[in-house]
Design an enzyme around this catalytic site. Structure first.
Site, PDB file in Angstrom:
ATOM      1  N   TYR A 198     -13.902  16.176 -17.155  1.00  0.00           N
ATOM      2  CA  TYR A 198     -14.296  14.766 -17.156  1.00  0.00           C
ATOM      3  C   TYR A 198     -15.463  14.601 -16.177  1.00  0.00           C
ATOM      4  O   TYR A 198     -15.447  15.179 -15.083  1.00  0.00           O
ATOM      5  CB  TYR A 198     -13.084  13.923 -16.724  1.00  0.00           C
ATOM      6  CG  TYR A 198     -13.400  12.460 -16.586  1.00  0.00           C
ATOM      7  CD1 TYR A 198     -13.607  11.668 -17.719  1.00  0.00           C
ATOM      8  CD2 TYR A 198     -13.512  11.857 -15.343  1.00  0.00           C
ATOM      9  CE1 TYR A 198     -13.909  10.327 -17.594  1.00  0.00           C
ATOM     10  CE2 TYR A 198     -13.812  10.517 -15.208  1.00  0.00           C
ATOM     11  CZ  TYR A 198     -14.019   9.755 -16.346  1.00  0.00           C
ATOM     12  OH  TYR A 198     -14.321   8.430 -16.218  1.00  0.00           O
ATOM     13  N   ARG A 225       0.839  -1.206   0.000  1.00  0.00           N
ATOM     14  CA  ARG A 225       0.000   0.000   0.000  1.00  0.00           C
ATOM     15  C   ARG A 225       0.875   1.259   0.000  1.00  0.00           C
ATOM     16  O   ARG A 225       0.445   2.322  -0.443  1.00  0.00           O
ATOM     17  CB  ARG A 225      -0.963  -0.007   1.204  1.00  0.00           C
ATOM     18  CG  ARG A 225      -1.795   1.265   1.326  1.00  0.00           C
ATOM     19  CD  ARG A 225      -3.116   1.054   2.072  1.00  0.00           C
ATOM     20  NE  ARG A 225      -2.943   0.325   3.303  1.00  0.00           N
ATOM     21  CZ  ARG A 225      -2.493   0.838   4.456  1.00  0.00           C
ATOM     22  NH1 ARG A 225      -2.159   2.112   4.531  1.00  0.00           N
ATOM     23  NH2 ARG A 225      -2.366   0.088   5.522  1.00  0.00           N
ATOM     24  N   LYS A 227      -6.433   4.516 -19.940  1.00  0.00           N
ATOM     25  CA  LYS A 227      -6.668   4.958 -21.310  1.00  0.00           C
ATOM     26  C   LYS A 227      -5.420   4.747 -22.175  1.00  0.00           C
ATOM     27  O   LYS A 227      -4.993   3.634 -22.334  1.00  0.00           O
ATOM     28  CB  LYS A 227      -7.138   6.414 -21.296  1.00  0.00           C
ATOM     29  CG  LYS A 227      -8.196   6.723 -20.207  1.00  0.00           C
ATOM     30  CD  LYS A 227      -9.532   6.053 -20.445  1.00  0.00           C
ATOM     31  CE  LYS A 227     -10.496   6.154 -19.274  1.00  0.00           C
ATOM     32  NZ  LYS A 227     -10.725   7.484 -18.735  1.00  0.00           N
ATOM     33  N   ASP A 268      -5.047  17.391 -15.857  1.00  0.00           N
ATOM     34  CA  ASP A 268      -5.371  16.029 -16.286  1.00  0.00           C
ATOM     35  C   ASP A 268      -4.942  15.901 -17.747  1.00  0.00           C
ATOM     36  O   ASP A 268      -5.523  16.522 -18.642  1.00  0.00           O
ATOM     37  CB  ASP A 268      -6.877  15.791 -16.115  1.00  0.00           C
ATOM     38  CG  ASP A 268      -7.293  14.352 -16.448  1.00  0.00           C
ATOM     39  OD1 ASP A 268      -6.614  13.713 -17.286  1.00  0.00           O
ATOM     40  OD2 ASP A 268      -8.306  13.893 -15.899  1.00  0.00           O
TER      41      ASP A 268
HETATM   42  C1  LIG Z   1     -11.228   8.046 -17.597  1.00  0.00           C
HETATM   43  C2  LIG Z   1     -10.795   9.377 -17.138  1.00  0.00           C
HETATM   44  C3  LIG Z   1     -10.648   9.669 -15.772  1.00  0.00           C
HETATM   45  C4  LIG Z   1     -10.966   8.656 -14.703  1.00  0.00           C
HETATM   46  O1  LIG Z   1     -10.138   7.553 -14.806  1.00  0.00           O
HETATM   47  P1  LIG Z   1     -10.543   6.067 -14.297  1.00  0.00           P
HETATM   48  O2  LIG Z   1      -9.316   5.295 -14.587  1.00  0.00           O
HETATM   49  O3  LIG Z   1     -11.758   5.652 -15.062  1.00  0.00           O
HETATM   50  O4  LIG Z   1     -10.846   6.199 -12.837  1.00  0.00           O
HETATM   51  C5  LIG Z   1     -10.218  10.929 -15.420  1.00  0.00           C
HETATM   52  N1  LIG Z   1      -9.958  11.866 -16.342  1.00  0.00           N
HETATM   53  C6  LIG Z   1     -10.108  11.631 -17.654  1.00  0.00           C
HETATM   54  C7  LIG Z   1      -9.813  12.725 -18.620  1.00  0.00           C
HETATM   55  C8  LIG Z   1     -10.523  10.382 -18.108  1.00  0.00           C
HETATM   56  O5  LIG Z   1     -10.675  10.151 -19.407  1.00  0.00           O
END
Ligand SMILES: *Cc1c(COP(=O)(O)O)cnc(C)c1O
Length: 365
Positions: free
Chosen positions: A85, A32, A182, A157
């Site tokens: 998002y 962790r 992603k 992000d």
């Molecule tokens: C998918 C996504 C998230 C969240 O990510 P998870 O892995 O689904 O928790 C946050 N920001 C963006 C831009 C995303 O595409």
């Protein structure tokens, strides 16, 4: 890199054991806190983003929560761009309601709006390099500079751009966030997230909080992400090239009202995007002239593209933002984000562009 599939590590020296629990760069103690496979992923992404270090999390939302909850306290104020998002927008609403943190929203391209929104309690500016699903591109250099002048941190992000297209730290960001689910992992087979830090003290603070939060990634997911990252640059090239073919052809199709992809000269962010990014990523949205009914018919008519959530994997995925990813937004928030009732989002994969176009063309027919 091996998969260190273990929860803990054994010691001969009790002092080394104790020390490892107090800092991220001591001995590995407990998964962790840190794990060698996870650390290898953290180092790789920190390197790509030009940061000093990174903390991985079990999901993108895990990473975002870790940073926001780790750095903010009741009474603090956050400035965030309008287009966010869906999960992040929902989380910010929750901070307001349950944690007494104030949030102001500004356009992603307007540093004067950031300056006007700053209060003595402002701690953080929150941006997305390319926003979901209308693909607005943030003016990172100008926005980060406005935050820096006021002595506040900027978190970006960078999921949609990946470090192949943008490295926000070079434009003044302090923290870079990723959903590694992603493009970074790239094969739609893991959930993961990560925060990269430009500053060591900030990194240690968030690492410490992450140990308490416990949104820790599994070593196998970290290993698959590292495996996927070996082809990141090649995949991004194909995602971008495919998006260009499809967005351009859709824009010329008689059934289509509008296409939203920053590579098109008609996109409101095109000028900023062309300065900031070498290419424009693989996600775009479009509106059919027939509105919601036409959008639904289209989505049930594609055969190669899959009706599914997420993006950044090798397969092309489509979805209807208003009823899925952005279902938490009310009508005025949807309008504010520019999302129509019939808007369809396409996350282009790495299939052959002509196969994809043939599928989209038959669905439009
Ligand atoms: C998918 C996504 C998230 C969240 O990510 P998870 O892995 O689904 O928790 C946050 N920001 C963006 C831009 C995303 O595409």
């Amino acid at each position: 890199m091996p998969i260190y599939q273990t929860s803990g590590f054994e010691f001969e020296d009790p002092a080394v054991f104790a020390d490892g629990m107090t800092r991220p760069d001591g001995a590995f103690v407990y998964a962790r806190y840190s794990n060698p496979t996870v650390r290898s992923l953290e180092d790789a992404v920190a390197g790509l983003e030009g940061g000093v270090a990174a903390v991985a999390a079990a999901s993108g939302m895990g990473a975002i929560n870790m940073v926001l909850l780790g750095l903010l306290q009741p009474g603090d104020h956050v400035i965030a761009q309008h287009a966010l998002y869906g999960g992040t927008a929902h989380m910010l609403d929750d901070l307001v309601e349950r944690f007494g943190i104030q949030v102001s929203h500004v356009p992603e391209h307007d540093p004067a709006a950031v300056r006007a929104a700053i209060r003595p309690q402002t701690k953080l500016l929150y941006l997305e390099t390319i926003a979901n699903p209308m693909t607005q591109v943030a003016d990172l250099p100008a926005m980060c500079a406005a935050a820096r002048e006021a002595g506040i941190l900027t978190a970006v992000d960078n999921t949609f751009a990946s470090p192949v297209l943008c490295r926000p730290i070079e434009h003044g960001a302090d923290i870079v966030l990723h959903s590694t689910t992603k493009y970074l992992s790239g094969h739609a087979d893991i959930i993961g997230g990560l925060a990269v830090f430009a500053d060591d003290a900030l990194y240690r603070k968030v690492w410490s909080y992450s140990c308490a939060l416990g949104a820790t990634p599994d070593p196998f997911a970290a290993w698959l992400t590292l495996r996927g990252m070996q082809t990141l640059a090649l995949r991004m090239e194909r995602h971008c090239a495919n998006a260009r073919v499809l967005a351009t052809r859709l824009a010329g199709h008689p059934a289509v009202a509008a296409v939203h992809w920053p590579g098109l000269a008609s996109h409101p962010s095109h000028e900023i995007a062309a300065k900031l990014l070498p290419d424009f990523s693989g996600v775009f949205s479009f509106d059919l002239l027939g509105g919601r009914a036409a959008g639904e018919k289209f989505m049930s008519s594609v055969r190669l593209a899959l009706l599914a959530p997420s993006l950044g994997g090798v397969e092309t995925l489509i979805l209807h933002p208003a009823s899925t990813s952005h279902r938490h937004l009310d009508e005025s928030q949807l309008a504010q984000a520019g999302i129509g009732a019939g808007t369809v989002r396409v996350a282009v994969g790495i299939e052959h562009a002509e196969d994809l176009w043939a599928d989209i063309a038959q669905a439009l027919d």
